[in-house]
Motif scaffolding. Structure first.
Motif, mmCIF file in Angstrom:
data_model
loop_
_atom_site.group_PDB
_atom_site.id
_atom_site.type_symbol
_atom_site.label_atom_id
_atom_site.label_comp_id
_atom_site.label_asym_id
_atom_site.label_seq_id
_atom_site.Cartn_x
_atom_site.Cartn_y
_atom_site.Cartn_z
ATOM 1 N N ASP A 25 16.330 9.090 -18.390
ATOM 2 C CA ASP A 25 16.419 10.472 -18.889
ATOM 3 C C ASP A 25 15.358 11.348 -18.231
ATOM 4 O OD1 ASP A 25 18.524 9.909 -20.709
ATOM 5 O OD2 ASP A 25 17.083 9.251 -22.224
ATOM 6 N N ILE A 26 14.159 10.811 -18.090
ATOM 7 C CA ILE A 26 13.056 11.571 -17.482
ATOM 8 C C ILE A 26 13.337 11.829 -16.006
ATOM 9 C CG2 ILE A 26 10.602 11.502 -16.920
ATOM 10 C CD1 ILE A 26 10.312 9.750 -19.469
ATOM 11 N N ILE A 27 13.804 10.810 -15.296
ATOM 12 C CA ILE A 27 14.104 10.972 -13.870
ATOM 13 C C ILE A 27 15.205 11.999 -13.666
ATOM 14 C CG2 ILE A 27 15.052 9.789 -11.842
ATOM 15 C CD1 ILE A 27 13.472 7.286 -12.800
ATOM 16 N N ASN A 28 16.253 11.950 -14.492
ATOM 17 C CA ASN A 28 17.337 12.937 -14.385
ATOM 18 C C ASN A 28 16.828 14.348 -14.659
ATOM 19 O OD1 ASN A 28 19.287 11.049 -13.728
ATOM 20 N ND2 ASN A 28 19.909 10.744 -15.851
ATOM 21 N N ALA A 29 15.978 14.490 -15.673
ATOM 22 C CA ALA A 29 15.444 15.813 -16.015
ATOM 23 C C ALA A 29 14.566 16.360 -14.892
ATOM 24 C CB ALA A 29 14.649 15.730 -17.313
ATOM 25 N N THR A 39 1.980 24.056 -9.543
ATOM 26 C CA THR A 39 0.997 23.733 -10.578
ATOM 27 C C THR A 39 1.717 23.087 -11.756
ATOM 28 O OG1 THR A 39 1.215 25.892 -11.634
ATOM 29 C CG2 THR A 39 -0.508 25.672 -9.976
ATOM 30 N N ALA A 40 0.965 22.348 -12.560
ATOM 31 C CA ALA A 40 1.559 21.679 -13.715
ATOM 32 C C ALA A 40 2.218 22.713 -14.631
ATOM 33 C CB ALA A 40 0.497 20.900 -14.470
ATOM 34 N N THR A 41 3.497 22.494 -14.909
ATOM 35 C CA THR A 41 4.291 23.446 -15.670
ATOM 36 C C THR A 41 5.126 22.703 -16.700
ATOM 37 O OG1 THR A 41 4.453 24.808 -13.671
ATOM 38 C CG2 THR A 41 5.968 25.324 -15.470
ATOM 39 N N ARG A 42 5.248 23.297 -17.885
ATOM 40 C CA ARG A 42 6.067 22.696 -18.945
ATOM 41 C C ARG A 42 7.492 23.218 -18.836
ATOM 42 N NH1 ARG A 42 4.371 22.331 -25.280
ATOM 43 N NH2 ARG A 42 6.245 21.284 -26.036
ATOM 44 N N PHE A 43 8.438 22.296 -18.817
ATOM 45 C CA PHE A 43 9.858 22.626 -18.780
ATOM 46 C C PHE A 43 10.476 22.145 -20.084
ATOM 47 C CE2 PHE A 43 8.480 22.378 -14.432
ATOM 48 C CZ PHE A 43 9.052 23.503 -13.865
ATOM 49 N N ARG A 44 11.194 23.034 -20.746
ATOM 50 C CA ARG A 44 11.667 22.773 -22.102
ATOM 51 C C ARG A 44 13.177 22.543 -22.176
ATOM 52 N NH1 ARG A 44 7.853 24.908 -25.975
ATOM 53 N NH2 ARG A 44 6.112 25.850 -24.878
ATOM 54 N N VAL A 53 16.013 15.806 -27.952
ATOM 55 C CA VAL A 53 15.545 16.909 -27.114
ATOM 56 C C VAL A 53 14.083 16.644 -26.744
ATOM 57 C CG1 VAL A 53 15.139 19.399 -27.004
ATOM 58 C CG2 VAL A 53 17.129 18.511 -28.221
ATOM 59 N N PHE A 54 13.732 16.933 -25.485
ATOM 60 C CA PHE A 54 12.353 16.721 -25.049
ATOM 61 C C PHE A 54 11.963 17.716 -23.973
ATOM 62 C CE2 PHE A 54 14.939 14.167 -22.228
ATOM 63 C CZ PHE A 54 14.313 14.200 -20.990
ATOM 64 N N ASP A 55 10.650 17.873 -23.794
ATOM 65 C CA ASP A 55 10.070 18.707 -22.749
ATOM 66 C C ASP A 55 9.315 17.785 -21.800
ATOM 67 O OD1 ASP A 55 10.911 20.703 -24.477
ATOM 68 O OD2 ASP A 55 8.891 21.331 -25.052
ATOM 69 N N ILE A 56 9.155 18.235 -20.557
ATOM 70 C CA ILE A 56 8.317 17.497 -19.617
ATOM 71 C C ILE A 56 7.316 18.450 -18.979
ATOM 72 C CG2 ILE A 56 10.039 15.716 -19.100
ATOM 73 C CD1 ILE A 56 10.539 17.055 -16.433
ATOM 74 N N VAL A 57 6.183 17.905 -18.601
ATOM 75 C CA VAL A 57 5.190 18.639 -17.814
ATOM 76 C C VAL A 57 5.178 17.964 -16.454
ATOM 77 C CG1 VAL A 57 2.777 19.307 -17.582
ATOM 78 C CG2 VAL A 57 3.840 19.250 -19.844
ATOM 79 N N ALA A 58 5.446 18.754 -15.403
ATOM 80 C CA ALA A 58 5.568 18.179 -14.064
ATOM 81 C C ALA A 58 4.938 19.101 -13.034
ATOM 82 C CB ALA A 58 7.039 17.956 -13.726
ATOM 83 N N LYS A 59 4.657 18.521 -11.864
ATOM 84 C CA LYS A 59 4.203 19.290 -10.707
ATOM 85 C C LYS A 59 4.552 18.505 -9.456
ATOM 86 C CE LYS A 59 -0.197 19.055 -9.095
ATOM 87 N NZ LYS A 59 -1.594 19.420 -9.029
ATOM 88 N N ARG A 65 7.687 14.307 -7.042
ATOM 89 C CA ARG A 65 7.509 15.109 -8.252
ATOM 90 C C ARG A 65 6.824 14.246 -9.305
ATOM 91 N NH1 ARG A 65 11.990 19.139 -9.400
ATOM 92 N NH2 ARG A 65 10.738 20.144 -7.810
ATOM 93 N N LEU A 66 5.654 14.676 -9.750
ATOM 94 C CA LEU A 66 4.844 13.933 -10.701
ATOM 95 C C LEU A 66 5.147 14.418 -12.114
ATOM 96 C CD1 LEU A 66 2.459 11.907 -11.032
ATOM 97 C CD2 LEU A 66 0.951 13.894 -10.947
ATOM 98 N N VAL A 67 5.598 13.509 -12.977
ATOM 99 C CA VAL A 67 5.813 13.822 -14.403
ATOM 100 C C VAL A 67 4.537 13.413 -15.125
ATOM 101 C CG1 VAL A 67 7.167 13.344 -16.455
ATOM 102 C CG2 VAL A 67 8.305 13.508 -14.233
ATOM 103 N N ILE A 68 3.832 14.410 -15.661
ATOM 104 C CA ILE A 68 2.533 14.182 -16.257
ATOM 105 C C ILE A 68 2.648 13.703 -17.698
ATOM 106 C CG2 ILE A 68 0.346 15.303 -16.881
ATOM 107 C CD1 ILE A 68 0.950 17.186 -14.412
ATOM 108 N N THR A 69 3.530 14.327 -18.480
ATOM 109 C CA THR A 69 3.717 13.904 -19.869
ATOM 110 C C THR A 69 5.107 14.296 -20.371
ATOM 111 O OG1 THR A 69 2.648 13.794 -22.046
ATOM 112 C CG2 THR A 69 2.750 15.958 -21.004
ATOM 113 N N ILE A 70 5.467 13.715 -21.497
ATOM 114 C CA ILE A 70 6.743 13.980 -22.162
ATOM 115 C C ILE A 70 6.427 14.392 -23.590
ATOM 116 C CG2 ILE A 70 8.917 12.984 -22.947
ATOM 117 C CD1 ILE A 70 7.209 11.123 -20.333
ATOM 118 N N ILE A 71 7.113 15.412 -24.074
ATOM 119 C CA ILE A 71 6.918 15.871 -25.443
ATOM 120 C C ILE A 71 8.265 15.829 -26.141
ATOM 121 C CG2 ILE A 71 6.128 17.761 -26.925
ATOM 122 C CD1 ILE A 71 5.121 18.072 -23.402
ATOM 123 N N GLY A 72 8.412 14.926 -27.103
ATOM 124 C CA GLY A 72 9.653 14.823 -27.862
ATOM 125 C C GLY A 72 9.696 15.864 -28.969
#
Length: 73
Positions: A25-29, A39-44, A53-59, A65-72
């Motif tokens: 799911d994270i890779i697809n998102a 720069t590190a940006t939150r995508f909702r 439903v979840f958000d990711i912070v990536a840059k 593409r580095l996924v820094i964190t996941i917010i459920g």
């Protein structure tokens, strides 16, 4: 584009709030975000296959593409 998931993000997947969100799911998102992320940006508002439903912070970094964190939600 290669998606790199940090150890912090992998650890967060074990938390109850991120229950039922998979690596796929994270890779697809992250792959679906168009353009370059300097720069590190939150995508909702991403949706995991089980409906969570979840958000990711990536840059973007030179290696991909580095996924820094996941917010459920």
């Amino acid at each position: 584009m290669k998606v790199i998931i940090t150890e912090h993000a992998r650890k967060r997947l074990r938390d109850l709030r991120q229950d039922r969100i998979t690596i796929a799911d994270i890779i697809n998102a992250a792959s679906g975000i168009p353009g370059r992320i300097p720069t590190a940006t939150r995508f909702r508002g991403f949706l995991a296959k089980p409906g969570r439903v979840f958000d990711i912070v990536a840059k973007d970094i030179p290696g991909g593409r580095l996924v820094i964190t996941i917010i459920g939600k």
